[in-house]
Design an enzyme around this catalytic site. Structure first.
Site, mmCIF file in Angstrom:
data_model
loop_
_atom_site.group_PDB
_atom_site.id
_atom_site.type_symbol
_atom_site.label_atom_id
_atom_site.label_comp_id
_atom_site.label_asym_id
_atom_site.label_seq_id
_atom_site.Cartn_x
_atom_site.Cartn_y
_atom_site.Cartn_z
ATOM 1 C CG HIS A 151 -6.007 1.676 5.055
ATOM 2 N ND1 HIS A 151 -5.598 2.634 5.953
ATOM 3 C CD2 HIS A 151 -4.964 0.831 4.901
ATOM 4 C CE1 HIS A 151 -4.353 2.369 6.330
ATOM 5 N NE2 HIS A 151 -3.944 1.278 5.701
ATOM 6 C CB SER A 209 4.766 -2.037 12.213
ATOM 7 O OG SER A 209 4.344 -0.695 12.438
ATOM 8 C CD GLU A 226 -3.257 5.436 6.718
ATOM 9 O OE1 GLU A 226 -3.226 5.522 5.480
ATOM 10 O OE2 GLU A 226 -2.315 4.962 7.376
ATOM 11 C CG ASN A 239 -1.736 1.225 1.389
ATOM 12 O OD1 ASN A 239 -1.860 2.016 0.456
ATOM 13 N ND2 ASN A 239 -2.323 1.412 2.566
ATOM 14 C CD GLU A 291 -3.824 -2.809 7.382
ATOM 15 O OE1 GLU A 291 -2.643 -2.934 7.044
ATOM 16 O OE2 GLU A 291 -4.524 -1.837 7.048
ATOM 17 C CE LYS A 304 -0.011 3.497 4.777
ATOM 18 N NZ LYS A 304 -0.234 3.648 6.189
ATOM 19 N N GLY A 341 1.992 2.027 10.818
ATOM 20 C CA GLY A 341 2.928 3.148 10.702
ATOM 21 C C GLY A 341 3.615 3.516 11.999
HETATM 22 C C1 PEP Z 1 -0.935 0.005 6.008
HETATM 23 O O1 PEP Z 1 -0.842 1.092 5.470
HETATM 24 O O2 PEP Z 1 -1.923 -0.690 5.801
HETATM 25 C C2 PEP Z 1 0.136 -0.435 6.901
HETATM 26 C C3 PEP Z 1 0.019 -1.598 7.462
HETATM 27 O O3 PEP Z 1 1.200 0.418 7.068
HETATM 28 P P1 PEP Z 1 2.604 0.057 7.788
HETATM 29 O O4 PEP Z 1 3.101 -1.235 7.185
HETATM 30 O O5 PEP Z 1 3.493 1.208 7.485
HETATM 31 O O6 PEP Z 1 2.323 -0.102 9.238
#
Ligand code: PEP
Length: 255
Positions: free
Chosen positions: A100, A217, A102, A10, A172, A12, A178
């Site tokens: 997601h 992460s 976000e 992803n 998630e 972003k 992040g």
């Molecule tokens: C994500 O954007 O779905 C995500 C898991 O980000 P990160 O791997 O940076 O934690």
């Protein structure tokens, strides 16, 4: 039941279309040194990069599936600034991330909106990657399981049984996205197994078919243990997907 692991990058709101082409090419170079025919890889660039990535994947015959990060639930109309499922399907998009955290937190997406998007994506023959996950507050209050169960029931409400069979769900935890702080493999496994049971309750017989990714992460250092868990069928990767070497190592860990 064997489920092919899916590792999704992803990106972003990062990379313009020229940088996106470069990352596709670098990634293909990195992955050429590994065998990854047992793993599916999807790349989710920003909308404006999709056409360029589609072209490079097609012309260079790269093994990646093209993905999007979001879409509207209508195929056309007066929705300024939005992108429709039919537009994505025309670009050979295979996977679309919906819900997601976000989008849920920053753009007010409810389970009902996510359900409409997931159904619209599936109707165009693409596969939704439906994201669910609890906040730190939820976890500390002991309601992580309830939150994820409610999100699954609401977000998957409009999919048919046939659409469940190819569905991807990404667990998630919001506090892990992040932050550099991943869920422990045991906790991630527990929640992914729980998600699978809920899926099977919603549409009996599909729990063992749906791929459940873990996201939050994921890095080369923690990928082998996370991806080695029975109910984790891949990863949704944010930060580390912007670095070809790191992402290739995560893909390699899924083999
Ligand atoms: C994500 O954007 O779905 C995500 C898991 O980000 P990160 O791997 O940076 O934690």
């Amino acid at each position: 039941m064997s489920r092919t692991p899916l590792i999704s990058g992803n990106w972003k709101m990062h990379l313009n279309h020229l940088e996106a082409i470069q990352l596709c090419q670098k990634l293909s170079y990195e992955l050429a040194r590994h065998r990854y025919d047992q793993v599916e890889v999807s790349l989710h660039p920003p909308f404006v990069d999709l056409r360029s990535c589609q072209t490079v994947i097609d012309v260079d015959r790269l093994e990646f599936k093209l993905g999007a990060q979001n879409c509207h639930d209508q195929n056309q109309g007066a929705f300024t600034g939005e992108v429709s499922p039919t537009m994505l399907a025309k670009l050979d998009v295979t996977y679309v991330i919906v819900g997601h955290s976000e989008r849920r937190a920053l753009f007010g997406e409810t389970d009902e909106i996510v359900a409409a998007k997931a159904a619209a994506v599936a109707k165009q023959g693409m596969t939704p990657i439906v994201c669910v996950g609890e906040t730190l507050e939820d976890r500390e209050a002991g309601r992580a399981t309830n939150v994820v169960t409610t999100q699954l029931r609401g977000s998957l409400a409009k999919l048919t049984r046939a659409q469940f069979e190819t569905l991807v769900v990404a667990y998630e935890p919001v506090w892990a996205i992040g932050t550099g702080r991943n869920a422990s493999p045991v906790d991630a496994q527990d929640m992914c197994a729980r998600a699978r049971r809920v899926i099977d309750e919603i549409r009996p017989g599909t729990g063992s078919l749906v791929r459940v990714q873990y996201g939050g992460s994921v890095k080369p250092v923690n990928a082998p243990e996370l991806l080695g868990q029975t109910d984790i069928d891949g990863a949704l990767v944010g930060g580390a997907s912007l670095d070809a070497t790191q992402f290739a190592r995560i893909v390699n860990a899924a083999r």
